[in-house]
Scaffold this active site. Structure first.
Site, PDB file in Angstrom:
ATOM      1  N   TYR A 440     -16.850 -37.609 -28.722  1.00  0.00           N
ATOM      2  CA  TYR A 440     -17.666 -38.422 -27.977  1.00  0.00           C
ATOM      3  C   TYR A 440     -19.113 -38.374 -28.448  1.00  0.00           C
ATOM      4  CZ  TYR A 440     -18.592 -34.666 -24.345  1.00  0.00           C
ATOM      5  OH  TYR A 440     -18.769 -33.609 -23.570  1.00  0.00           O
ATOM      6  N   GLU A 441     -19.912 -39.341 -28.179  1.00  0.00           N
ATOM      7  CA  GLU A 441     -21.397 -39.498 -28.363  1.00  0.00           C
ATOM      8  C   GLU A 441     -21.282 -40.136 -29.940  1.00  0.00           C
ATOM      9  OE1 GLU A 441     -24.175 -40.936 -27.699  1.00  0.00           O
ATOM     10  OE2 GLU A 441     -23.170 -40.199 -25.850  1.00  0.00           O
ATOM     11  N   GLY A 442     -20.339 -40.757 -30.433  1.00  0.00           N
ATOM     12  CA  GLY A 442     -20.508 -40.916 -31.884  1.00  0.00           C
ATOM     13  C   GLY A 442     -19.365 -39.825 -32.492  1.00  0.00           C
ATOM     14  N   GLN A 447     -21.408 -39.409 -37.257  1.00  0.00           N
ATOM     15  CA  GLN A 447     -22.692 -38.864 -37.555  1.00  0.00           C
ATOM     16  C   GLN A 447     -22.984 -38.338 -38.872  1.00  0.00           C
ATOM     17  OE1 GLN A 447     -24.672 -38.312 -34.839  1.00  0.00           O
ATOM     18  NE2 GLN A 447     -22.898 -38.897 -33.276  1.00  0.00           N
TER      19      GLN A 447
END
Ligand SMILES: Cc1cc2nc3c(=O)[nH]c(=O)nc-3n(C[C@H](O)[C@H](O)[C@H](O)COP(=O)(O)OP(=O)(O)OC[C@H]3O[C@@H](n4cnc5c(N)ncnc54)[C@H](O)[C@@H]3O)c2cc1C
Length: 596
Positions: A440-442, A447
């Site tokens: 999650y969060e990319g 990234q």
């Protein structure tokens, strides 16, 4: 049952001796937090997480969250009381603006506390973590009216926040967002659509939940440039700012998932819910990026946090468990077998984790201090350098820390053998909880792409050049230091690999973007390892300086050995990353789709 002891003395050593915290004494924003205040906050914070939220980690995993037919969600037993204590202790608003009820301490302190909280109970720590992210986005982009209405209760944690990006057909590619926003006049929008996978999307810990929602205003252009950000409360505040009428958003389901069972992952159905624009129309992604960048750092810290707690429990086990004899003959012949720690391979696993943890904690502090410097420094040059470092290192911290976090949880589990696989020891929970941080969060692949495609070329490569300069200067200054020099060879080689990889990418990535895509993951880890190597060099320098002053302790000596282990056995991986990256995309992209 696993245990946890927050590494307060290590954090303080890094702050004071490696990062020379004294130099911040009179800097704007830091004056409220001299080192004795920092020490008191961390010591108290450690006690709080060890006594109040760590004992709930296993309960949270076993019970999980439960949704009732009306859409309410009950968190595991004990979470509600612990959250109340968390709010009352002022932990949510540690770095919050005093104008809204926060304690006004520098942000880095809240990052350091977050490591401890996430080690103790990752699923629990996400509730206040997301709230802090939402507060940051509102502080930067919301109107004064929205700030006045929502921030006082969010800053203290009485109301929690969420982040609503994901929809069923749209995860990484936010340009596909379908949730609609229809203007109703008076700055109010009717929000309609379904968001999935929303962490802390519904729960019973707080009276109100404030959702930050990405949606497309009717008629807006397709793609990311047509997305706007809205604040959508679960309950509409009344004229006194207290809980009023229920808004048109309900939790349609919660997910059954691999880990972080204590955190509810909600499907949220918006049906004409009242929302207010945050920032400008169609520039929602820019506004949401404040929350996303903070969340990326927060998720990176989760990687370190799990790695630390998994290490502590594996190391304790390896001192207790007796199997086999040392290769050089019995160490404790009077006992039926020697402890696991006599075996080089068991030591290898523990050392690989520990050598990451200590350098990663330094890396985290370095980046967290940059966050404050970027915001608070009176000097434009310092602000810019800190901003550059923060931008460059955010995807590295997220991607590299969470990859190590999961790998280290697996390694720590391995130290326990079959017992690591059995639930009661808690190691398998660490493995399951650590896994999501890579996604999650990319997702970490994204990234790596952000790093290579956006952060590296930004401002003509200013940020990476500054990193090269900083490490080169350190190496040059340390060259004639006879005690330090033996610790620097591997870092010098790693820096060389990183420079070659950067040159290769700037030449070949432009010629064929698949070269950049295929090499991005290796580049992220190459930069991450080099930065960790640089952290070890700084730690060694600080440890040697202490020894030169006559201070001596086994903990200080051990740091020198961890550094040597890292240099000999982990940092040389930069060579493999360079080799893979410079092989280019040819073999990666050669096969047609049918061959898969
Ligand atoms: C437990 C949990 C909690 C979550 N919490 C939240 C939350 O609070 N708020 C929220 O909005 N979302 C949340 N999410 C959603 C999460 O952020 C997404 O799952 C994640 O961003 C990936 O999106 P996706 O699952 O659609 O995968 P996809 O976008 O379909 O990606 C699948 C794979 O393809 C790769 N990929 C995709 N596009 C590219 C590309 N262009 N280049 C290279 N590789 C690519 C990805 O790296 C990934 O490995 C949560 C998810 C889970 C499971």
């Amino acid at each position: 049952m696993p245990t946890y002891k927050a590494p307060v003395s290590d954090t303080l050593f890094l702050l004071s001796d490696v990062f020379d915290y004294a130099k911040y004494a009179n800097a704007p924003g830091f004056s409220e937090a001299p080192i004795d205040v920092v020490e008191a906050v961390l010591t108290e914070g450690a006690k709080f997480v060890e006594e109040i939220i760590q004992p709930l980690n296993r309960v949270g995993d076993l019970e999980g969250c439960k949704r009732d037919p009306a859409g309410g969600v009950t968190t595991p037993k004990g979470f509600k009381e612990a959250y109340k204590a968390f709010v009352e202790g002022g932990w949510v608003g540690l770095a919050g603006d005093p104008a809204y009820g926060g304690q006004g301490l520098p942000t880095f302190l809240s990052v350091l506390f977050n490591e401890y909280a996430n080690s103790a109970n990752l699923a629990f720590a996400m509730y206040p973590g997301l709230t802090n992210g939402a507060v940051a986005a509102l502080m930067t982009h919301a109107s004064d009216e929205l700030k006045a209405r929502y921030l006082p209760k969010m800053t203290t944690g009485e109301w929690t926040g969420t982040m609503n990006l994901t929809e069923a057909h749209c995860g990484t590619d936010l340009g596909l967002i379908k949730t609609r926003a229809v203007p109703q006049g008076d700055g109010v929008y009717a929000i309609t659509g379904e968001k999935i996978f929303i962490s802390a999307g519904e729960h019973d810990l707080a009276d109100n939940i404030i959702h930050l929602v990405l949606a497309r205003i009717d008629g807006a252009r397709p793609g990311v440039k047509g997305i706007s950000l809205f604040l959508v409360p679960k309950f509409l505040p009344d004229a006194n700012g207290e809980i009023g009428e229920r808004n048109g958003v309900v939790c349609g389901a919660i997910e059954h998932k691999m880990g972080i069972h204590g955190n509810s992952t909600a499907v949220l159905n918006y049906d004409g819910a009242k929302g207010w624009l945050v920032g400008e129309e169609h520039r929602g992604l820019q506004a949401m990026f404040v929350m996303m960048n903070g969340a990326r750092l927060g998720v990176g810290v989760q990687g370190l946090a799990i790695s630390e707690v998994a290490y502590q429990n594996a190391a304790a086990y390896a001192k207790e468990r007796r199997q086999g004899r040392s290769l050089k003959g019995p160490v404790e012949p009077e006992k039926p077998a020697d402890m696991l720690l006599v075996h080089p391979d068991v030591r290898r696993m523990l050392l690989e984790i520990r050598a990451f943890n200590e350098a990663a904690r330094a890396f985290m502090i370095w980046v967290a201090l940059s966050q404050d410097e970027a915001r608070l420094s009176p000097e434009a040059k310092t602000r810019q350098a800190a901003e550059d470092r923060l931008g460059l290192m955010t995807p590295v911290l997220k991607g590299v820390f969470t990859d190590y976090g999961f790998a280290n949880a697996v390694k720590a589990q391995q130290v326990l053998g079959g017992h690591g696989y059995i639930a009661g020891w808690g190691m398998e929970q660490f493995v399951r909880d650590a896994r999501i941080a890579m996604i999650y969060e990319g997702a970490n692949g994204v990234q790596a792409l952000d790093l290579v495609a956006r952060k590296l070329p930004k401002d003509g490569g200013r940020a990476i050049m500054a990193f090269f300069g900083e490490v080169s200067q350190f190496l040059a200054a340390a060259k004639n230091d006879a005690a330090l020099a033996p610790y620097l060879g591997a870092l010098e080689a790693a820096l060389g690999h990183l420079q070659q990889a950067s040159m290769w990418l700037s030449k070949n990535g432009l010629a064929d973007p698949n070269n950049a895509g295929a090499g991005s993951y290796d580049y992220m880890h190459l930069l991450g390892l080099t930065a960790l190597g640089y952290m070890w060099a700084r730690i060694v320098k600080a440890a040697l300086a202490k020894k030169a002053k006559g201070e001596s302790s086994p903990a200080l000596d051990a740091k020198l050995t961890f550094a040597r282990f890292f240099n000999e056995r982990m940092l040389p991986e930069t060579g493999a990353h360079l080799a893979r990256l410079s092989a280019g995309a040819a073999s990666v992209m050669a096969l047609p789709v049918e061959a898969f």
